[in-house]
Design an enzyme around this catalytic site. Structure first.
Site, PDB file in Angstrom:
ATOM      1  CG  ASP A  47      36.577  43.849  31.724  1.00 44.47           C
ATOM      2  OD1 ASP A  47      35.653  43.140  32.127  1.00 44.47           O
ATOM      3  OD2 ASP A  47      37.423  43.466  30.898  1.00 44.47           O
ATOM      4  CG  HIS A 221      35.556  35.797  35.746  1.00 43.11           C
ATOM      5  ND1 HIS A 221      35.803  37.146  35.642  1.00 43.11           N
ATOM      6  CD2 HIS A 221      34.280  35.689  36.182  1.00 43.11           C
ATOM      7  CE1 HIS A 221      34.716  37.821  35.979  1.00 43.11           C
ATOM      8  NE2 HIS A 221      33.783  36.958  36.321  1.00 43.11           N
ATOM      9  CG  HIS A 249      37.448  43.595  36.519  1.00 43.94           C
ATOM     10  ND1 HIS A 249      36.447  44.311  37.137  1.00 43.94           N
ATOM     11  CD2 HIS A 249      36.867  43.019  35.428  1.00 43.94           C
ATOM     12  CE1 HIS A 249      35.327  44.174  36.465  1.00 43.94           C
ATOM     13  NE2 HIS A 249      35.553  43.388  35.421  1.00 43.94           N
TER      14      HIS A 249
END
Length: 329
Positions: A47, A221, A249
């Site tokens: 990411d 998530h 993240h």
């Protein structure tokens, strides 16, 4: 006789078609050498692709220092390589702005093995997979799914984005590039068969699966239910040692109490989500850090050492695994 000849031609054609299908189905394989003394050292980051912003450049700087100090051999990316919407094509300047011009340390000028994330699927997927990018920067290697053999370890890179239902049923304003994936049901069925077959065939001392999406995560998530249902049974049945992902993240380590699998999240390559954390069983959760960073791993045939680094180069957490004693903190 003409009828028999036609039948023979049809049978031969069918055999050739089946043979070609079986060859295509097998995941592409690559090899990376171990060090002369029989060890592997590498970094894992995810990411990250934000043209140096959101501390991407600072993470890259620390990766370079750690990579030099610990003499890494390669780098793994867990996806979301280019924000917000992947690449527009092979000539997109974002490839240079987010990759080549950022990871400039000599220690990072090693092979990079990359998988796709959901943000990559919002752009031109074929561009990231193209040999043209490999010619622009020889470090770059990105495929949907593939296998990396490195001596006593095998890494199974899995394309996880097509598993997630909401990208198909409720994509919002986002447009995904599903070329090469449709029909989805066939794609996923074949991929699962290929991964299962490759894991069963493997005689590697260490089996590590790399994907973008979380399986176990206390972050934003959380659990990806489609992977829990479809992929986890294959991982458990084939004695996989680790599943490494990005997507959330943050940096995480969850030690599954019902199997040998260590779940490692490294999605802190640039933008992080502070305080976006949900409850997780403390018996499993070994690390949650809502900041930027990356993972370093050093392996031999019998031991693996995992270390999580933050943006300042500090070690946040370590974990050692022994094949004789299995695992200990």
């Amino acid at each position: 006789m003409a009828f028999l000849s036609s039948v023979s031609v049809l049978l031969i054609s069918a055999w050739l078609w089946l043979s070609s299908e079986s060859c295509v189905a097998e995941l592409q394989r690559f090899q990376h050498p171990v060090k002369p003394k029989g060890s592997l050292s590498f970094l894992v980051v995810g990411d990250w692709g934000r043209k140096g912003q959101y501390n991407q450049s600072k993470v890259a700087f620390q990766m370079g220092l750690v990579g030099q100090k610990l003499d890494i051999g390669f780098v793994i990316s867990t996806g979301d390589n280019f924000y917000e919407d992947g690449l527009t094509g092979v000539d997109d300047p974002a490839f240079n702005q987010s990759f080549t011009a950022i990871y400039t340390a000599p220690s990072l000028k090693k092979q990079w093995y990359n998988v796709l994330g959901n943000h990559d699927y919002r752009g031109d997927v074929e561009a990231q997979l193209s040999h043209v990018l490999r010619e622009k920067d020889k470090r770059w290697l990105c495929l949907r799914s593939f296998i990396l053999k490195a001596g006593f370890a095998e890494f199974f890179f899995v394309d996880t984005t097509p598993f997630v239902d909401k990208y198909f049923t409720d994509p919002g304003d986002h447009v995904y590039d599903w070329k090469g994936v449709s029909p989805r049901e066939d794609y996923l069925s074949n991929l699962l068969k290929d991964v299962d077959a490759a894991l069963k065939k493997s005689n590697a001392k260490w089996k590590i699966v790399v994907g973008h999406h979380t399986i176990k995560s206390t972050g934003h998530h959380g659990v990806t239910k489609e992977l829990v249902k479809q992929l986890v049974p294959i991982l458990e049945a084939n004695s996989v040692d680790m599943y490494i992902n990005g997507h959330d993240h943050c940096l995480e380590h969850i030690s599954d109490k019902n199997s040998q699998i260590q779940y490692l999240t490294t999605g802190g390559g640039s933008k992080a989500w502070k305080d976006d954390v949900h409850w997780w069983d403390p018996k499993e959760l070994k690390l949650y850090y809502d900041g930027q960073g990356f993972i370093y791993m050093q392996m031999t045939q019998h031991k693996a050492h995992i270390a999580f680094y933050d943006i300042y180069g500090r070690v946040l957490h370590t974990w050692n695994i022994s094949k004789e004693l299995h695992s200990d903190a």
